[in-house]
Every structure is written in C-alpha cells, then in structure tokens.
Design an enzyme around this catalytic site. Structure first.
Site, PDB file in Angstrom:
ATOM      1  N   HIS A 283       0.835  -1.217   0.000  1.00 36.42           N
ATOM      2  CA  HIS A 283       0.000   0.000   0.000  1.00 36.42           C
ATOM      3  C   HIS A 283       0.866   1.262   0.000  1.00 36.42           C
ATOM      4  O   HIS A 283       1.834   1.339   0.752  1.00 36.42           O
ATOM      5  CB  HIS A 283      -0.919   0.022   1.228  1.00 36.42           C
TER       6      HIS A 283
ATOM      7  N   ALA B 226      -8.806   2.905   5.407  1.00 36.53           N
ATOM      8  CA  ALA B 226      -9.740   3.068   4.286  1.00 36.53           C
ATOM      9  C   ALA B 226     -10.082   4.551   4.162  1.00 36.53           C
ATOM     10  O   ALA B 226     -10.916   5.073   4.910  1.00 36.53           O
ATOM     11  CB  ALA B 226     -10.992   2.231   4.510  1.00 36.53           C
ATOM     12  N   ALA B 227      -9.421   5.220   3.237  1.00 36.79           N
ATOM     13  CA  ALA B 227      -9.544   6.678   3.134  1.00 36.79           C
ATOM     14  C   ALA B 227     -10.986   7.099   2.839  1.00 36.79           C
ATOM     15  O   ALA B 227     -11.425   8.166   3.278  1.00 36.79           O
ATOM     16  CB  ALA B 227      -8.599   7.206   2.047  1.00 36.79           C
TER      17      ALA B 227
HETATM   18  N1  LIG Z   1      -1.882   3.719   3.174  1.00 39.03           N
HETATM   19  C1  LIG Z   1      -3.168   3.529   2.834  1.00 39.03           C
HETATM   20  O1  LIG Z   1      -4.036   3.405   3.671  1.00 39.03           O
HETATM   21  N2  LIG Z   1      -3.444   3.495   1.523  1.00 39.03           N
HETATM   22  C2  LIG Z   1      -4.718   3.314   1.054  1.00 39.03           C
HETATM   23  N3  LIG Z   1      -5.906   3.600   1.734  1.00 39.03           N
HETATM   24  C3  LIG Z   1      -6.878   3.753   0.823  1.00 39.03           C
HETATM   25  O2  LIG Z   1      -8.064   4.015   1.079  1.00 39.03           O
HETATM   26  N4  LIG Z   1      -6.370   3.603  -0.435  1.00 39.03           N
HETATM   27  C4  LIG Z   1      -5.033   3.364  -0.347  1.00 39.03           C
HETATM   28  O3  LIG Z   1      -4.223   3.218  -1.241  1.00 39.03           O
END
Ligand SMILES: NC(=O)N[C@H]1NC(=O)NC1=O
Length: 173
Positions: A67, A122-123
C-alpha cells in the site's frame, strides 16, 4: 456486472478486472479465480478475505507493504493506482497544505518505524481532518493488535472496491 458475468470470465479478464481489489496484489485475484463459480458477491468477497486470513504473518505484512502511504511520495509523483488516487483524493488527501503534508509524513514515518509496514486506513471512510488523529492513536497499539487492525482496513478498502466493480450498494454486500 452480475455474478454470472463474473463466473464467465476467463483467467486473464478476471485478473484484469479484480487484480487491484487488494492494492497491488493481483496474485490474490489470480488465486480467487480458481475457486469459481461464486454464488454471489458476498461469496466472491469471502474468498478474497479468506486468502488474506490464511497467509502467514510475513504474507499479511507483505500485503500491507504493497500500500502507498496516505498523502505520501507516490501521490506527489503521480504514481498511485487509479483506485488509490480516487480514494485519497475523495478524502481530501491530495490537496493538503505543506504543513499538513509534513505532519502526516512524520507520523507515517514513526508508524513505519514502529510496526515495519505502512499505516493503512480506508480513506473513503475517513477524511483529511481525521487521519492524523487516527494515525497517532494507532501508533500506540500493540503490534499484534495493529496487524489485525490494518488488515481490517485492507478488507474495508477491498469491500468498497468490489462493490464499485459490481455496482452494488456497498452497505449490502
Ligand atoms: N496507506 C493507505 O491506507 N493506503 C490506502 N488507503 C486507501 O483508502 N487507499 C489506499 O491506497
């Protein structure tokens, strides 16, 4: 896309479509394909998550290491995956001021130094105002607990990506 369509995909198409459900881990989609047919979306998702759960700790940490950092170098260089770009931008993480970006970079580095993998969240279920506080809070977790928390976030990200692909209501999947 309905489940019949998913079940009719050949290996190449399946990996093309589902290869980034788990960020930069197309191997997982490749393994899940072998387990078709799927009875429904939930069943498909279960296979992705079961693969993650069955990995040894080194494999689970490997997934986390695939990630990109939130608001990190890859985002600045424009090398994020399309999904990650959308998620980070939706959370406002692509439009941070220099101070905010620096604060996050510092916390990301502290987190990585403590746990050996990047901070994953989870952005789409968060936003730029909440991320630093959450990162600071999780910095104090015990390593075994933090690995579980981080993998839970990977699953939330995968759940939302799958729901998008299948055009489903993500709260129902
Ligand atoms: N570091 C990290 O959480 N990356 C992620 N989170 C997300 O929602 N998309 C990502 O790539």
């Amino acid at each position: 896309m309905n489940i019949e369509k998913v079940n009719s995909m050949d290996f190449g198409e399946f990996v093309d479509v589902f290869g980034n459900v788990i960020e930069r881990c197309p191997l997982i989609a490749a393994a899940v394909w072998s387990q078709r047919p799927f009875s429904d979306l939930e069943d498909l998702e279960k296979h992705f998550f079961a693969f993650i759960d069955a990995l040894p700790q080194s494999g689970q940490e490997g997934i986390l290491r695939c990630h990109p950092d939130l608001a990190g170098r890859e985002q600045q260089r424009g090398t994020l995956s399309a999904e990650s770009q959308r998620e980070q931008s939706g959370a406002g993480l692509t439009s941070l001021g220099a101070d905010e970006r620096q604060q996050l970079a510092k916390l990301n580095a502290q987190y990585r130094a403590r746990f050996g993998f990047p901070f994953v969240l989870a952005a789409r279920l968060s936003d730029r105002a909440a991320v630093p506080g959450e990162l600071e809070r999780r910095l104090h977790s015990q390593p075994a607990q933090e690995l579980r928390t981080a993998l839970g976030e990977v699953k939330k990200i995968g759940h939302l990506r799958l729901a998008d692909l299948l055009d489903a209501d993500s709260s129902r999947l």
